[in-house]
Scaffold this motif. Structure first.
Motif, PDB file in Angstrom:
ATOM      1  N   GLY A   4       0.895  -1.310  -0.011  1.00  0.00           N
ATOM      2  CA  GLY A   4      -0.012   0.162   0.042  1.00  0.00           C
ATOM      3  C   GLY A   4       0.840   1.399   0.099  1.00  0.00           C
ATOM      4  O   GLY A   4       2.068   1.129  -0.208  1.00  0.00           O
ATOM      5  N   ARG A   5       0.320   2.374   0.349  1.00  0.00           N
ATOM      6  CA  ARG A   5       0.991   3.647   0.293  1.00  0.00           C
ATOM      7  C   ARG A   5       0.710   4.295   1.640  1.00  0.00           C
ATOM      8  O   ARG A   5      -0.305   4.151   2.371  1.00  0.00           O
ATOM      9  CB  ARG A   5       0.349   4.652  -0.802  1.00  0.00           C
ATOM     10  CG  ARG A   5       0.781   4.033  -2.147  1.00  0.00           C
ATOM     11  CD  ARG A   5       0.774   4.993  -3.165  1.00  0.00           C
ATOM     12  NE  ARG A   5       1.058   4.624  -4.581  1.00  0.00           N
ATOM     13  CZ  ARG A   5       2.343   4.555  -4.874  1.00  0.00           C
ATOM     14  NH1 ARG A   5       3.388   5.157  -4.253  1.00  0.00           N
ATOM     15  NH2 ARG A   5       2.807   4.121  -6.210  1.00  0.00           N
ATOM     16  N   VAL A  46       4.947   0.902   0.400  1.00  0.00           N
ATOM     17  CA  VAL A  46       5.345   0.008   1.415  1.00  0.00           C
ATOM     18  C   VAL A  46       4.747  -1.435   1.300  1.00  0.00           C
ATOM     19  O   VAL A  46       3.737  -1.529   0.698  1.00  0.00           O
ATOM     20  CB  VAL A  46       5.037   0.535   2.744  1.00  0.00           C
ATOM     21  CG1 VAL A  46       5.753   1.712   2.950  1.00  0.00           C
ATOM     22  CG2 VAL A  46       3.732   0.772   3.052  1.00  0.00           C
ATOM     23  N   GLU A  47       5.434  -2.556   1.714  1.00  0.00           N
ATOM     24  CA  GLU A  47       4.958  -3.672   2.160  1.00  0.00           C
ATOM     25  C   GLU A  47       5.153  -4.194   3.344  1.00  0.00           C
ATOM     26  O   GLU A  47       6.075  -3.492   4.359  1.00  0.00           O
ATOM     27  CB  GLU A  47       5.841  -4.528   1.140  1.00  0.00           C
ATOM     28  CG  GLU A  47       5.602  -4.413  -0.402  1.00  0.00           C
ATOM     29  CD  GLU A  47       6.372  -5.642  -1.237  1.00  0.00           C
ATOM     30  OE1 GLU A  47       7.263  -6.219  -0.630  1.00  0.00           O
ATOM     31  OE2 GLU A  47       6.222  -5.807  -2.395  1.00  0.00           O
ATOM     32  N   TYR A  48       4.216  -4.907   3.853  1.00  0.00           N
ATOM     33  CA  TYR A  48       4.116  -5.102   5.342  1.00  0.00           C
ATOM     34  C   TYR A  48       3.316  -6.246   5.686  1.00  0.00           C
ATOM     35  O   TYR A  48       2.632  -7.086   4.836  1.00  0.00           O
ATOM     36  CB  TYR A  48       3.404  -3.960   6.043  1.00  0.00           C
ATOM     37  CG  TYR A  48       1.911  -3.593   5.516  1.00  0.00           C
ATOM     38  CD1 TYR A  48       0.790  -4.162   5.985  1.00  0.00           C
ATOM     39  CD2 TYR A  48       1.777  -2.819   4.358  1.00  0.00           C
ATOM     40  CE1 TYR A  48      -0.264  -4.151   5.283  1.00  0.00           C
ATOM     41  CE2 TYR A  48       0.539  -2.510   3.719  1.00  0.00           C
ATOM     42  CZ  TYR A  48      -0.521  -3.147   4.153  1.00  0.00           C
ATOM     43  OH  TYR A  48      -1.626  -2.880   3.567  1.00  0.00           O
ATOM     44  N   SER A  49       3.665  -6.959   6.762  1.00  0.00           N
ATOM     45  CA  SER A  49       2.556  -7.900   7.404  1.00  0.00           C
ATOM     46  C   SER A  49       1.568  -7.343   8.121  1.00  0.00           C
ATOM     47  O   SER A  49       1.613  -6.289   8.501  1.00  0.00           O
ATOM     48  CB  SER A  49       3.505  -8.822   8.287  1.00  0.00           C
ATOM     49  OG  SER A  49       4.620  -9.396   7.515  1.00  0.00           O
ATOM     50  N   VAL A  50       0.428  -8.119   8.223  1.00  0.00           N
ATOM     51  CA  VAL A  50      -0.994  -7.722   9.084  1.00  0.00           C
ATOM     52  C   VAL A  50      -1.213  -8.414  10.292  1.00  0.00           C
ATOM     53  O   VAL A  50      -1.030  -9.682  10.199  1.00  0.00           O
ATOM     54  CB  VAL A  50      -1.929  -7.669   7.993  1.00  0.00           C
ATOM     55  CG1 VAL A  50      -3.130  -7.020   8.704  1.00  0.00           C
ATOM     56  CG2 VAL A  50      -1.815  -6.416   6.791  1.00  0.00           C
ATOM     57  N   VAL A  51      -1.175  -7.784  11.254  1.00  0.00           N
ATOM     58  CA  VAL A  51      -1.859  -8.518  12.441  1.00  0.00           C
ATOM     59  C   VAL A  51      -2.944  -7.777  12.986  1.00  0.00           C
ATOM     60  O   VAL A  51      -3.191  -6.855  12.480  1.00  0.00           O
ATOM     61  CB  VAL A  51      -0.798  -8.433  13.810  1.00  0.00           C
ATOM     62  CG1 VAL A  51       0.597  -9.366  13.194  1.00  0.00           C
ATOM     63  CG2 VAL A  51      -0.570  -7.151  13.946  1.00  0.00           C
ATOM     64  N   ASP A  52      -3.986  -8.509  13.616  1.00  0.00           N
ATOM     65  CA  ASP A  52      -5.339  -7.921  14.091  1.00  0.00           C
ATOM     66  C   ASP A  52      -4.869  -7.230  15.496  1.00  0.00           C
ATOM     67  O   ASP A  52      -4.357  -8.050  16.291  1.00  0.00           O
ATOM     68  CB  ASP A  52      -6.334  -9.086  14.319  1.00  0.00           C
ATOM     69  CG  ASP A  52      -6.882  -9.608  12.981  1.00  0.00           C
ATOM     70  OD1 ASP A  52      -6.958  -8.721  11.945  1.00  0.00           O
ATOM     71  OD2 ASP A  52      -7.179 -10.599  12.983  1.00  0.00           O
ATOM     72  N   GLY A  53      -4.828  -6.018  15.395  1.00  0.00           N
ATOM     73  CA  GLY A  53      -4.576  -5.206  16.702  1.00  0.00           C
ATOM     74  C   GLY A  53      -6.119  -4.859  17.283  1.00  0.00           C
ATOM     75  O   GLY A  53      -7.219  -5.520  16.910  1.00  0.00           O
TER      76      GLY A  53
END
Length: 129
Positions: A4-5, A46-53
């Motif tokens: 995403g950005r 950017v690229e990233y990992s996602v966790v549930d916050g």
């Protein structure tokens, strides 16, 4: 890996948001930034990992993605050349303004040339980083 950005990031607050490729916001805490990076520019890819916050999706393990160099930026005139072009455009606009003060529009050919030149100059100024 999702990408995403950066929508915005405030280093003082220690967080910001990413807009993912589907257009949804993802929370971006400062601890998710790569080592040595303290802030991110708006619209940085950017690229990233996602966790549930606690309040929804949260980015972790963010990496910056190098964007391809801008073809427009690479081919635009040098600043000294642009200065001369802008000065010439100002002279042409001034002449057109004088005609208009005398209640006369410039000829159709002159109007087309002026409009084409203004678009070309505007395109050289309108470069997305």
């Amino acid at each position: 890996m999702p990408s995403g950005r950066v929508r915005w990031f405030d280093a003082n607050k220690g967080y910001g948001f990413i807009i993912n490729d589907e257009g949804k916001d993802v929370f971006l805490p400062a601890v998710a930034l790569p080592a040595g990076v303290t802030t991110l520019r708006k619209n940085a890819k950017v690229e990233y990992s996602v966790v549930d916050g606690r309040r929804g999706p949260q980015a972790m393990g963010v990496t910056l993605v190098e964007s391809a160099p801008s073809l427009v930026k690479a081919t635009r005139p040098k600043p000294d050349d642009m200065a001369a072009i802008v000065e010439d455009l100002i002279k042409l606009l001034d002449a057109a303004g004088n005609d208009l003060r005398r209640h006369h529009y410039p000829s159709a050919a002159d109007s087309r040339k002026l409009a084409t030149l203004m678009r070309a100059v505007a395109d050289n100024f309108d470069v997305q980083d």
